[in-house]
Design a protein around this motif. Structure first.
Motif, PDB file in Angstrom:
ATOM      1  N   GLN A   1       0.820  -1.214   0.000  1.00  0.00           N
ATOM      2  CA  GLN A   1       0.000   0.000   0.000  1.00  0.00           C
ATOM      3  C   GLN A   1       0.850   1.258   0.000  1.00  0.00           C
ATOM      4  OE1 GLN A   1      -2.739  -0.334   3.259  1.00  0.00           O
ATOM      5  NE2 GLN A   1      -4.093  -1.704   2.129  1.00  0.00           N
ATOM      6  N   ASP A   2       2.074   1.149   0.544  1.00  0.00           N
ATOM      7  CA  ASP A   2       2.953   2.331   0.536  1.00  0.00           C
ATOM      8  C   ASP A   2       3.862   2.377  -0.692  1.00  0.00           C
ATOM      9  OD1 ASP A   2       4.513   0.222   1.314  1.00  0.00           O
ATOM     10  OD2 ASP A   2       5.432   1.239   3.019  1.00  0.00           O
ATOM     11  N   GLY A   3       3.577   1.557  -1.722  1.00  0.00           N
ATOM     12  CA  GLY A   3       4.271   1.634  -2.996  1.00  0.00           C
ATOM     13  C   GLY A   3       5.554   0.822  -3.107  1.00  0.00           C
ATOM     14  N   GLN A   4       5.892   0.012  -2.127  1.00  0.00           N
ATOM     15  CA  GLN A   4       7.115  -0.792  -2.204  1.00  0.00           C
ATOM     16  C   GLN A   4       6.844  -2.090  -2.952  1.00  0.00           C
ATOM     17  OE1 GLN A   4       8.804  -1.486   1.626  1.00  0.00           O
ATOM     18  NE2 GLN A   4       8.918   0.666   2.161  1.00  0.00           N
ATOM     19  N   ARG A   5       7.788  -2.482  -3.812  1.00  0.00           N
ATOM     20  CA  ARG A   5       7.674  -3.754  -4.537  1.00  0.00           C
ATOM     21  C   ARG A   5       8.205  -4.873  -3.656  1.00  0.00           C
ATOM     22  NH1 ARG A   5       5.096  -4.927  -8.804  1.00  0.00           N
ATOM     23  NH2 ARG A   5       6.729  -6.091  -9.804  1.00  0.00           N
ATOM     24  N   ARG A   6       7.477  -5.972  -3.592  1.00  0.00           N
ATOM     25  CA  ARG A   6       7.878  -7.141  -2.803  1.00  0.00           C
ATOM     26  C   ARG A   6       7.807  -8.385  -3.676  1.00  0.00           C
ATOM     27  NH1 ARG A   6       7.458  -5.889   2.957  1.00  0.00           N
ATOM     28  NH2 ARG A   6       8.137  -3.725   2.892  1.00  0.00           N
ATOM     29  N   LYS A   7       8.641  -9.363  -3.349  1.00  0.00           N
ATOM     30  CA  LYS A   7       8.596 -10.664  -4.008  1.00  0.00           C
ATOM     31  C   LYS A   7       8.334 -11.725  -2.957  1.00  0.00           C
ATOM     32  CE  LYS A   7      11.413 -10.044  -8.080  1.00  0.00           C
ATOM     33  NZ  LYS A   7      12.513 -10.573  -8.871  1.00  0.00           N
ATOM     34  N   VAL A   8       7.552 -12.725  -3.344  1.00  0.00           N
ATOM     35  CA  VAL A   8       7.217 -13.821  -2.452  1.00  0.00           C
ATOM     36  C   VAL A   8       7.507 -15.127  -3.184  1.00  0.00           C
ATOM     37  CG1 VAL A   8       5.336 -14.987  -1.241  1.00  0.00           C
ATOM     38  CG2 VAL A   8       5.407 -12.503  -1.314  1.00  0.00           C
ATOM     39  N   ALA A   9       8.209 -16.034  -2.512  1.00  0.00           N
ATOM     40  CA  ALA A   9       8.425 -17.380  -3.053  1.00  0.00           C
ATOM     41  C   ALA A   9       7.543 -18.334  -2.261  1.00  0.00           C
ATOM     42  CB  ALA A   9       9.890 -17.769  -2.928  1.00  0.00           C
ATOM     43  N   GLU A  10       6.790 -19.156  -2.970  1.00  0.00           N
ATOM     44  CA  GLU A  10       5.915 -20.118  -2.322  1.00  0.00           C
ATOM     45  C   GLU A  10       5.815 -21.360  -3.200  1.00  0.00           C
ATOM     46  OE1 GLU A  10       2.390 -17.779  -1.876  1.00  0.00           O
ATOM     47  OE2 GLU A  10       1.960 -17.796  -4.013  1.00  0.00           O
ATOM     48  N   VAL A  11       5.425 -22.455  -2.583  1.00  0.00           N
ATOM     49  CA  VAL A  11       5.211 -23.691  -3.318  1.00  0.00           C
ATOM     50  C   VAL A  11       3.723 -23.822  -3.598  1.00  0.00           C
ATOM     51  CG1 VAL A  11       5.353 -26.209  -3.187  1.00  0.00           C
ATOM     52  CG2 VAL A  11       7.236 -24.800  -2.311  1.00  0.00           C
ATOM     53  N   VAL A  12       3.380 -24.045  -4.852  1.00  0.00           N
ATOM     54  CA  VAL A  12       1.999 -24.319  -5.230  1.00  0.00           C
ATOM     55  C   VAL A  12       1.872 -25.842  -5.284  1.00  0.00           C
ATOM     56  CG1 VAL A  12       0.214 -24.046  -6.983  1.00  0.00           C
ATOM     57  CG2 VAL A  12       1.832 -22.181  -6.535  1.00  0.00           C
ATOM     58  N   ALA A  13       1.067 -26.386  -4.383  1.00  0.00           N
ATOM     59  CA  ALA A  13       0.979 -27.835  -4.213  1.00  0.00           C
ATOM     60  C   ALA A  13       0.087 -28.465  -5.279  1.00  0.00           C
ATOM     61  CB  ALA A  13       0.448 -28.168  -2.826  1.00  0.00           C
ATOM     62  N   ASP A  14       0.601 -29.510  -5.908  1.00  0.00           N
ATOM     63  CA  ASP A  14      -0.225 -30.349  -6.767  1.00  0.00           C
ATOM     64  C   ASP A  14      -0.806 -31.506  -5.960  1.00  0.00           C
ATOM     65  OD1 ASP A  14       0.325 -28.836  -9.076  1.00  0.00           O
ATOM     66  OD2 ASP A  14       2.178 -29.945  -9.435  1.00  0.00           O
ATOM     67  N   SER A  15      -0.064 -31.926  -4.933  1.00  0.00           N
ATOM     68  CA  SER A  15      -0.491 -33.039  -4.096  1.00  0.00           C
ATOM     69  C   SER A  15      -0.093 -32.766  -2.654  1.00  0.00           C
ATOM     70  CB  SER A  15       0.183 -34.326  -4.593  1.00  0.00           C
ATOM     71  OG  SER A  15      -0.076 -35.403  -3.731  1.00  0.00           O
ATOM     72  N   VAL A  16      -1.000 -33.029  -1.731  1.00  0.00           N
ATOM     73  CA  VAL A  16      -0.754 -32.872  -0.293  1.00  0.00           C
ATOM     74  C   VAL A  16      -1.118 -34.194   0.366  1.00  0.00           C
ATOM     75  CG1 VAL A  16      -1.426 -31.640   1.803  1.00  0.00           C
ATOM     76  CG2 VAL A  16      -1.297 -30.411  -0.375  1.00  0.00           C
ATOM     77  N   ARG A  17      -0.182 -34.755   1.125  1.00  0.00           N
ATOM     78  CA  ARG A  17      -0.413 -36.049   1.766  1.00  0.00           C
ATOM     79  C   ARG A  17      -0.022 -36.014   3.238  1.00  0.00           C
ATOM     80  NH1 ARG A  17      -2.123 -38.925  -2.249  1.00  0.00           N
ATOM     81  NH2 ARG A  17      -1.009 -39.124  -4.195  1.00  0.00           N
ATOM     82  N   ALA A  18      -0.862 -36.607   4.058  1.00  0.00           N
ATOM     83  CA  ALA A  18      -0.513 -36.807   5.469  1.00  0.00           C
ATOM     84  C   ALA A  18       0.398 -38.033   5.521  1.00  0.00           C
ATOM     85  CB  ALA A  18      -1.766 -37.037   6.300  1.00  0.00           C
ATOM     86  N   LEU A  19       1.510 -37.940   6.227  1.00  0.00           N
ATOM     87  CA  LEU A  19       2.485 -39.027   6.254  1.00  0.00           C
ATOM     88  C   LEU A  19       2.502 -39.795   7.560  1.00  0.00           C
ATOM     89  CD1 LEU A  19       5.449 -37.352   4.357  1.00  0.00           C
ATOM     90  CD2 LEU A  19       3.630 -38.810   3.464  1.00  0.00           C
ATOM     91  N   GLU A  20       1.558 -39.517   8.426  1.00  0.00           N
ATOM     92  CA  GLU A  20       1.432 -40.279   9.665  1.00  0.00           C
ATOM     93  C   GLU A  20      -0.032 -40.276  10.071  1.00  0.00           C
ATOM     94  OE1 GLU A  20       3.893 -38.301  12.520  1.00  0.00           O
ATOM     95  OE2 GLU A  20       2.667 -36.516  12.545  1.00  0.00           O
ATOM     96  N   ARG A  21      -0.375 -41.219  10.912  1.00  0.00           N
ATOM     97  CA  ARG A  21      -1.754 -41.288  11.394  1.00  0.00           C
ATOM     98  C   ARG A  21      -2.064 -40.088  12.280  1.00  0.00           C
ATOM     99  NH1 ARG A  21      -4.671 -46.012  11.252  1.00  0.00           N
ATOM    100  NH2 ARG A  21      -3.592 -47.724  10.262  1.00  0.00           N
ATOM    101  N   ALA A  22      -3.317 -39.697  12.262  1.00  0.00           N
ATOM    102  CA  ALA A  22      -3.750 -38.584  13.113  1.00  0.00           C
ATOM    103  C   ALA A  22      -3.647 -38.976  14.567  1.00  0.00           C
ATOM    104  CB  ALA A  22      -5.187 -38.197  12.780  1.00  0.00           C
TER     105      ALA A  22
END
Length: 115
Positions: free
Chosen positions: A85-106
């Motif tokens: 909002q104050d006019g500063q340019r920012r960059k963000v790196a993020e992972v866009v998930a194609d697959s999300v898996r739980a790797l342990e039992r709840a």
């Protein structure tokens, strides 16, 4: 060209589920991934990685993942820019998930809070 990311880590917080104006589910996740080595002082180092999941992956994350759960993410790296909002340019790196898996039992307390 290849843009592929595979991560295994623990959820830092519960997922944040939202919906676009057209009704598409989107979830923001943050996971902690330990590096495979230690610092010179012998301390374990960890990266905190932002992940965005869409549609069924977003709904799965919101329904079944909680803080502390071990999770596997398969996706791609996305770097986007925006202006604050104050006019500063920012960059963000993020992972866009194609697959999300739980790797342990709840855990029992997760089951009580789940759907």
């Amino acid at each position: 060209m290849i843009n592929r990311i595979v991560l295994v880590g623990r959820m830092v917080a519960d997922p944040e589920l939202r919906y676009t104006p057209s009704g598409v589910a989107v979830a923001k996740l943050r996971i902690a991934v330990d590096r495979p080595f230690t610092s010179q002082q012998g301390e374990k180092q960890t990266d905190f990685i932002d992940v965005v999941a869409w549609r069924q992956s977003a709904q799965f994350a919101a329904d079944y993942l909680r803080k502390g759960r071990l999770v596997g993410i398969d996706g791609r790296l996305q770097i986007r820019s925006y202006t604050t909002q104050d006019g500063q340019r920012r960059k963000v790196a993020e992972v866009v998930a194609d697959s999300v898996r739980a790797l342990e039992r709840a855990r029992e307390e997760d089951r009580a809070a789940g759907p």
